[in-house]
Design an enzyme around this catalytic site. Structure first.
Site, PDB file in Angstrom:
ATOM      1  N   HIS A   1       0.820  -1.204   0.000  1.00 49.75           N
ATOM      2  CA  HIS A   1       0.000   0.000   0.000  1.00 49.75           C
ATOM      3  C   HIS A   1       0.859   1.261   0.000  1.00 49.75           C
ATOM      4  CE1 HIS A   1       0.838  -0.668   4.279  1.00 49.75           C
ATOM      5  NE2 HIS A   1       0.592   0.623   4.483  1.00 49.75           N
TER       6      HIS A   1
ATOM      7  N   ASP B   1       0.508   4.928   1.999  1.00 52.27           N
ATOM      8  CA  ASP B   1      -0.211   5.362   3.196  1.00 52.27           C
ATOM      9  C   ASP B   1      -1.281   6.410   2.892  1.00 52.27           C
ATOM     10  OD1 ASP B   1       1.036   3.776   5.115  1.00 52.27           O
ATOM     11  OD2 ASP B   1       2.656   5.213   5.448  1.00 52.27           O
TER      12      ASP B   1
ATOM     13  N   HIS C   1       4.745   0.193   0.198  1.00 49.90           N
ATOM     14  CA  HIS C   1       5.486  -0.594   1.179  1.00 49.90           C
ATOM     15  C   HIS C   1       4.580  -1.701   1.713  1.00 49.90           C
ATOM     16  CE1 HIS C   1       3.539   2.586   3.575  1.00 49.90           C
ATOM     17  NE2 HIS C   1       3.525   1.721   4.574  1.00 49.90           N
TER      18      HIS C   1
ATOM     19  N   ARG D   1       5.901   6.129  14.464  1.00 46.36           N
ATOM     20  CA  ARG D   1       5.800   6.695  13.123  1.00 46.36           C
ATOM     21  C   ARG D   1       5.261   8.122  13.174  1.00 46.36           C
ATOM     22  NH1 ARG D   1       1.443   3.958   9.288  1.00 46.36           N
ATOM     23  NH2 ARG D   1       0.050   5.153  10.648  1.00 46.36           N
TER      24      ARG D   1
END
Length: 273
Positions: free
Chosen positions: A95, A97, A249, A264
């Site tokens: 995907h 993000d 990723h 993150r």
């Protein structure tokens, strides 16, 4: 600062830099240029504090919170991604993000905090290299098409959990389906890149459901070909910074039920064009 490519089309290991300290303007510009060129940057032995993590992300732009993950106290933009024996991983799909947003993120700064003894690598794929390797006829076909992206579709498994729809009700309401070009131009390099992904993309405007699904499936099989990808093995205090406009990723969830904790920060982006 040194950039050592880790694969032919994507990724570089960056050395001779300390991300825990305030970086000079020249160093910050070198990182921005390196990200645009290599699409994902990897670093070792960078024990970032939350403040340093945020300062690093702000080199690339404003930060933004994620609507579906817990955060660090005092740092609402710093998400906690944790897998435990009681909480298995939920996403193992390629995907980009947050493409369910009108302005998907520019990129992400991800830090490894607790890393399992083996497994848990992350794969990355170059959307520019994937477009370049399509036949000219297929490039012409996809360029100009528009695809639909949906938060509700991407988080359908979380929504199906007991209490999931109530927990994510605000996020669903605030993120109705959006439309993005199937091929977007990178705002820095102007490189054309495929901008669909199997986690959030649901359909293509102007095509029947069957036609759209067949075209998306073709692109989903093409993008993660080995020659478009690289793989990163995490260690504690490793850091990855990826250009969300230019990459896919995918986490490799081969470590569960071992504990894994990542932190993150997402960087605000622009409207794809």
């Amino acid at each position: 600062m040194q950039f050592e490519p880790v694969a032919g089309n994507i990724g570089a290991l960056v050395t001779e830099v300390d991300l825990t300290t305030s970086l000079s303007d020249d160093a910050a510009e070198t990182l921005r240029a390196g990200l645009a060129s290599h699409q994902v940057l990897f670093f070792r032995d960078q024990p970032l504090t939350p403040a340093a993590h945020r300062a690093l992300a702000r080199i690339f732009g404003d930060t933004q919170p994620h609507p579906a993950y817990p955060t660090i106290d005092g740092y609402p933009e710093l998400s906690i991604l944790e897998v435990t024996p009681e909480a298995p991983p939920k996403i193992d799909t390629w995907h980009t993000d947050m493409t369910f947003m009108e302005r998907p993120p520019l990129g992400t700064v991800l830090q490894g905090i607790i890393i399992p003894p083996a497994g848990g690598d992350t794969l990355f794929a170059s959307l520019g290299a994937a477009f370049d390797s399509l036949s000219p006829a297929l490039q012409r076909l996809v360029d100009g098409l528009v695809a639909v992206h949906s938060f509700e579709y991407g988080f359908r498994h979380s929504l199906a959990e007991p209490g999931g729809r109530e927990r994510l009700a605000d996020a669903v309401a605030q993120n109705p389906p959006v439309r993005h070009p199937v091929v977007r131009r990178h705002p820095v390099t102007e490189r054309p890149m495929l901008f669909v992904n199997p986690l959030f993309t649901t359909s293509i405007d102007g095509l029947s459901e069957r036609e759209g699904r067949q075209l998306l499936d073709l692109l989903y099989a093409h993008i993660p070909k080995p020659e478009h990808t690289c793989r990163f093995r995490w260690r504690p205090n490793s850091v990855a910074i990826w250009d969300n406009r230019a990459t896919w990723h995918r986490p490799i969830n081969d470590f569960w039920p071992a504990l894994r904790r990542m932190q993150r920060i997402t960087i605000a982006g622009d409207r794809p064009r």
